[in-house]
Design a protein around this motif. Structure first.
Motif, PDB file in Angstrom:
ATOM      1  N   LEU A  89      14.694 -44.877  15.445  1.00  0.00           N
ATOM      2  CA  LEU A  89      13.783 -44.778  16.646  1.00  0.00           C
ATOM      3  C   LEU A  89      12.434 -44.870  16.252  1.00  0.00           C
ATOM      4  O   LEU A  89      12.106 -44.050  15.187  1.00  0.00           O
ATOM      5  CB  LEU A  89      13.829 -43.528  17.365  1.00  0.00           C
ATOM      6  N   THR A  90      11.502 -45.695  16.790  1.00  0.00           N
ATOM      7  CA  THR A  90      10.108 -45.700  16.375  1.00  0.00           C
ATOM      8  C   THR A  90       9.312 -45.412  17.459  1.00  0.00           C
ATOM      9  O   THR A  90       9.745 -44.753  18.476  1.00  0.00           O
ATOM     10  CB  THR A  90       9.929 -47.045  15.997  1.00  0.00           C
ATOM     11  N   ALA A  91       7.979 -45.818  17.362  1.00  0.00           N
ATOM     12  CA  ALA A  91       7.212 -45.306  18.651  1.00  0.00           C
ATOM     13  C   ALA A  91       7.342 -45.863  19.883  1.00  0.00           C
ATOM     14  O   ALA A  91       7.949 -47.114  19.994  1.00  0.00           O
ATOM     15  CB  ALA A  91       5.452 -45.718  18.057  1.00  0.00           C
ATOM     16  N   ASN A  92       6.935 -44.806  20.869  1.00  0.00           N
ATOM     17  CA  ASN A  92       7.259 -45.617  22.403  1.00  0.00           C
ATOM     18  C   ASN A  92       8.551 -45.672  22.731  1.00  0.00           C
ATOM     19  O   ASN A  92       8.987 -46.549  23.788  1.00  0.00           O
ATOM     20  CB  ASN A  92       6.256 -46.901  22.554  1.00  0.00           C
ATOM     21  N   GLY A  93       9.437 -45.155  22.104  1.00  0.00           N
ATOM     22  CA  GLY A  93      10.950 -45.178  22.149  1.00  0.00           C
ATOM     23  C   GLY A  93      11.663 -46.359  21.988  1.00  0.00           C
ATOM     24  O   GLY A  93      12.738 -46.643  22.414  1.00  0.00           O
ATOM     25  N   LYS A  94      10.943 -47.004  21.284  1.00  0.00           N
ATOM     26  CA  LYS A  94      11.457 -48.520  21.028  1.00  0.00           C
ATOM     27  C   LYS A  94      12.420 -48.313  19.536  1.00  0.00           C
ATOM     28  O   LYS A  94      12.295 -47.149  18.540  1.00  0.00           O
ATOM     29  CB  LYS A  94      10.650 -49.370  20.497  1.00  0.00           C
ATOM     30  N   THR A  95      13.484 -49.323  19.244  1.00  0.00           N
ATOM     31  CA  THR A  95      14.242 -49.111  18.250  1.00  0.00           C
ATOM     32  C   THR A  95      13.987 -50.270  17.348  1.00  0.00           C
ATOM     33  O   THR A  95      13.699 -51.420  17.989  1.00  0.00           O
ATOM     34  CB  THR A  95      15.949 -48.983  18.493  1.00  0.00           C
ATOM     35  N   ARG A  96      14.203 -50.105  16.021  1.00  0.00           N
ATOM     36  CA  ARG A  96      14.456 -51.294  14.964  1.00  0.00           C
ATOM     37  C   ARG A  96      15.585 -51.246  14.255  1.00  0.00           C
ATOM     38  O   ARG A  96      16.153 -49.902  14.026  1.00  0.00           O
ATOM     39  CB  ARG A  96      13.017 -51.183  14.400  1.00  0.00           C
ATOM     40  N   TYR A  97      16.143 -52.277  13.553  1.00  0.00           N
ATOM     41  CA  TYR A  97      17.042 -52.156  12.343  1.00  0.00           C
ATOM     42  C   TYR A  97      16.193 -51.553  11.124  1.00  0.00           C
ATOM     43  O   TYR A  97      15.317 -51.884  10.938  1.00  0.00           O
ATOM     44  CB  TYR A  97      17.662 -53.460  12.179  1.00  0.00           C
ATOM     45  N   LEU A  98      17.090 -50.659  10.484  1.00  0.00           N
ATOM     46  CA  LEU A  98      16.431 -50.291   9.078  1.00  0.00           C
ATOM     47  C   LEU A  98      16.116 -51.225   8.140  1.00  0.00           C
ATOM     48  O   LEU A  98      15.153 -51.371   7.515  1.00  0.00           O
ATOM     49  CB  LEU A  98      17.573 -49.385   8.470  1.00  0.00           C
ATOM     50  N   SER A  99      16.761 -52.510   8.470  1.00  0.00           N
ATOM     51  CA  SER A  99      16.568 -53.639   7.579  1.00  0.00           C
ATOM     52  C   SER A  99      15.444 -54.310   7.521  1.00  0.00           C
ATOM     53  O   SER A  99      14.699 -54.928   6.935  1.00  0.00           O
ATOM     54  CB  SER A  99      17.595 -54.651   7.599  1.00  0.00           C
ATOM     55  N   GLY A 107      14.797 -54.100  20.911  1.00  0.00           N
ATOM     56  CA  GLY A 107      14.228 -52.627  20.829  1.00  0.00           C
ATOM     57  C   GLY A 107      13.788 -52.051  21.863  1.00  0.00           C
ATOM     58  O   GLY A 107      13.509 -50.716  21.897  1.00  0.00           O
ATOM     59  N   THR A 108      13.607 -52.570  22.875  1.00  0.00           N
ATOM     60  CA  THR A 108      12.843 -52.200  24.246  1.00  0.00           C
ATOM     61  C   THR A 108      14.077 -51.594  25.168  1.00  0.00           C
ATOM     62  O   THR A 108      15.021 -52.428  25.543  1.00  0.00           O
ATOM     63  CB  THR A 108      12.043 -53.220  24.995  1.00  0.00           C
ATOM     64  N   LYS A 109      13.924 -50.625  25.776  1.00  0.00           N
ATOM     65  CA  LYS A 109      15.032 -49.948  26.783  1.00  0.00           C
ATOM     66  C   LYS A 109      15.019 -50.922  27.896  1.00  0.00           C
ATOM     67  O   LYS A 109      14.145 -51.057  28.563  1.00  0.00           O
ATOM     68  CB  LYS A 109      14.802 -48.560  27.012  1.00  0.00           C
ATOM     69  N   VAL A 110      16.269 -51.233  28.420  1.00  0.00           N
ATOM     70  CA  VAL A 110      16.553 -51.912  29.499  1.00  0.00           C
ATOM     71  C   VAL A 110      17.677 -51.026  30.386  1.00  0.00           C
ATOM     72  O   VAL A 110      18.736 -51.116  29.885  1.00  0.00           O
ATOM     73  CB  VAL A 110      17.072 -53.333  29.256  1.00  0.00           C
ATOM     74  N   ALA A 111      17.186 -50.164  31.263  1.00  0.00           N
ATOM     75  CA  ALA A 111      17.923 -49.031  31.709  1.00  0.00           C
ATOM     76  C   ALA A 111      19.267 -49.725  32.275  1.00  0.00           C
ATOM     77  O   ALA A 111      20.170 -48.909  32.348  1.00  0.00           O
ATOM     78  CB  ALA A 111      17.205 -48.376  32.676  1.00  0.00           C
ATOM     79  N   ASP A 112      19.021 -50.619  33.008  1.00  0.00           N
ATOM     80  CA  ASP A 112      20.084 -51.155  33.924  1.00  0.00           C
ATOM     81  C   ASP A 112      21.426 -51.949  33.203  1.00  0.00           C
ATOM     82  O   ASP A 112      22.119 -52.635  34.071  1.00  0.00           O
ATOM     83  CB  ASP A 112      19.777 -51.705  35.321  1.00  0.00           C
ATOM     84  N   GLU A 113      20.955 -52.465  31.958  1.00  0.00           N
ATOM     85  CA  GLU A 113      21.573 -53.439  31.337  1.00  0.00           C
ATOM     86  C   GLU A 113      22.830 -52.575  30.500  1.00  0.00           C
ATOM     87  O   GLU A 113      22.781 -51.643  30.121  1.00  0.00           O
ATOM     88  CB  GLU A 113      20.970 -54.038  30.151  1.00  0.00           C
ATOM     89  N   MET A 114      24.075 -53.201  30.702  1.00  0.00           N
ATOM     90  CA  MET A 114      25.235 -52.655  30.123  1.00  0.00           C
ATOM     91  C   MET A 114      25.455 -53.177  28.757  1.00  0.00           C
ATOM     92  O   MET A 114      25.640 -54.688  28.670  1.00  0.00           O
ATOM     93  CB  MET A 114      26.441 -53.040  31.091  1.00  0.00           C
TER      94      MET A 114
END
Length: 351
Positions: free
Chosen positions: A244-254, A340-347
């Motif tokens: 987890l990074t800033a603004n609720g985004k995610t990245r890969y550790l790599s 990395g950006t949340k898409v609330a309705d995406e499965m």
């Protein structure tokens, strides 16, 4: 965790009121410094015009009169040489709400003097023109300025500065997950994230196999019989794990590398951003940790080492002592992510 810093934005004076309002919506500053008359916006207005939220002036008499009338004042002082520093004492005697400092020849040392002198007497705002200047102003003397007034025409610089300030003030909601199984697996490319700071008890990174459930892995602040503590490090997991990074985004550790910023989270969900000093990727034996939140199964993979600890409500537990039935802290969410950006309705199904 750092005190709340103020983010003032000084837009290009040639912009229209409509363009400035659009910038406010995107940049989310606490205050807009402008003489352009604006409609109602979700930010305070600081202006040299009368009748706004904060009066901006470089005239000491004007500032004194405004203070007597109980009008919030931001007193501008330009520092070009050593003699100008003497004006700071005079300015602080007026007790302005804000001391807005403009240093055309940007230097760290004058700002250190100003921070020390203004502390507790007036909020010190440094006028900056870039992300790098803003970051320096906010961290000088550890305490930093109380805020910055960014005068930049570069949207990327504005948004980076916004992230720098606002991400430090947002808590991350944490919940508990019950460990259901621990399974040693083969070797893998493990990532240690070494930061430029000293981590506190309970602080670490949120990582995991699924962006929908990230485990709070504590930094290596505890010594053990085999190694000394490394309080700057988080043994975070394999290269494919999310972080987890800033603004609720995610990245890969790599994807992380030296000079970038990561988001530390503590057991209470409080956050602070720190810089990466180095990333160490080495092949190590790995272990799979399975847990559940209600009926939902979640997993993460970490190095099979005693230095890896999972945060709990009461403290933390080394991996070697984790057993089925234990509860660990996680960040859980619904929906999927795209780059990395949340898409609330995406499965998205990640197993």
């Amino acid at each position: 965790m750092s005190d709340l810093k103020e983010f003032w934005l000084e837009p290009n004076p040639d912009l229209s009121a409509e363009a400035i309002c659009k910038m406010v919506d995107e940049a989310k500053p606490h205050t807009i410094l402008t003489d352009v008359k604006l409609p109602r916006v979700p930010a305070k207005i600081a202006s040299r015009l009368e009748g706004t939220d904060i009066l901006v002036t470089s005239n000491f008499n004007h500032a004194s009169t405004a203070k007597r009338n109980k009008t919030p004042v931001a007193l501008e002082v330009t520092i070009s040489d050593q003699k100008d520093l003497e004006r700071i004492t005079q300015a602080l005697e007026l007790r302005p709400d804000y001391l807005l400092i403009d240093c055309p020849n940007w230097r760290i040392i004058p700002l250190e003097n100003l921070i020390a002198e203004a502390r507790g007497r007036s909020k010190l705002l440094a006028r900056t023109t870039s992300f790098d200047e803003s970051r320096a102003a906010l961290s000088t003397l550890e305490l930093g300025a109380d805020g910055i007034a960014l005068a930049s025409h570069d949207t990327n610089e504005i948004l980076k500065t916004r992230d720098l300030i606002l991400r430090e003030t947002v808590d991350v909601p944490l919940s508990t997950a019950q460990v259901t199984a621990i399974k040693p697996i083969g070797t893998g490319a493990r990532v240690c994230v070494d930061t430029t700071e000293i981590l506190e008890a309970g602080e670490g990174l949120l990582t995991g196999s699924s962006s929908q459930a990230l485990f709070l892995v504590e930094g290596e602040i505890h010594p053990n019989a085999h190694v000394n503590s490394r309080p700057f490090r988080v043994n975070a997991g394999p290269v494919s794990s999310y972080v987890l990074t800033a603004n609720g985004k995610t990245r890969y550790l790599s994807e992380l590398s030296a000079g970038e910023t990561v988001l530390l989270v503590d057991r209470m969900g409080r956050t602070r951003s720190v810089d990466v000093a180095r990333i160490k990727i080495e092949r190590r034996p790995m272990i799979l940790v399975e847990a559940s939140i209600g009926n939902r199964k979640i997993t993460t993979i970490v190095q099979n080492a005693e230095t890896v600890r999972f945060a709990t409500k009461d403290g933390s537990k080394p991996l070697s002592e984790i057993k089925p039935g234990d509860e660990v802290l996680v960040r859980s969410e619904e929906g999927g992510r795209h780059f990395g950006t949340k898409v609330a309705d995406e499965m998205v199904i990640e197993r």
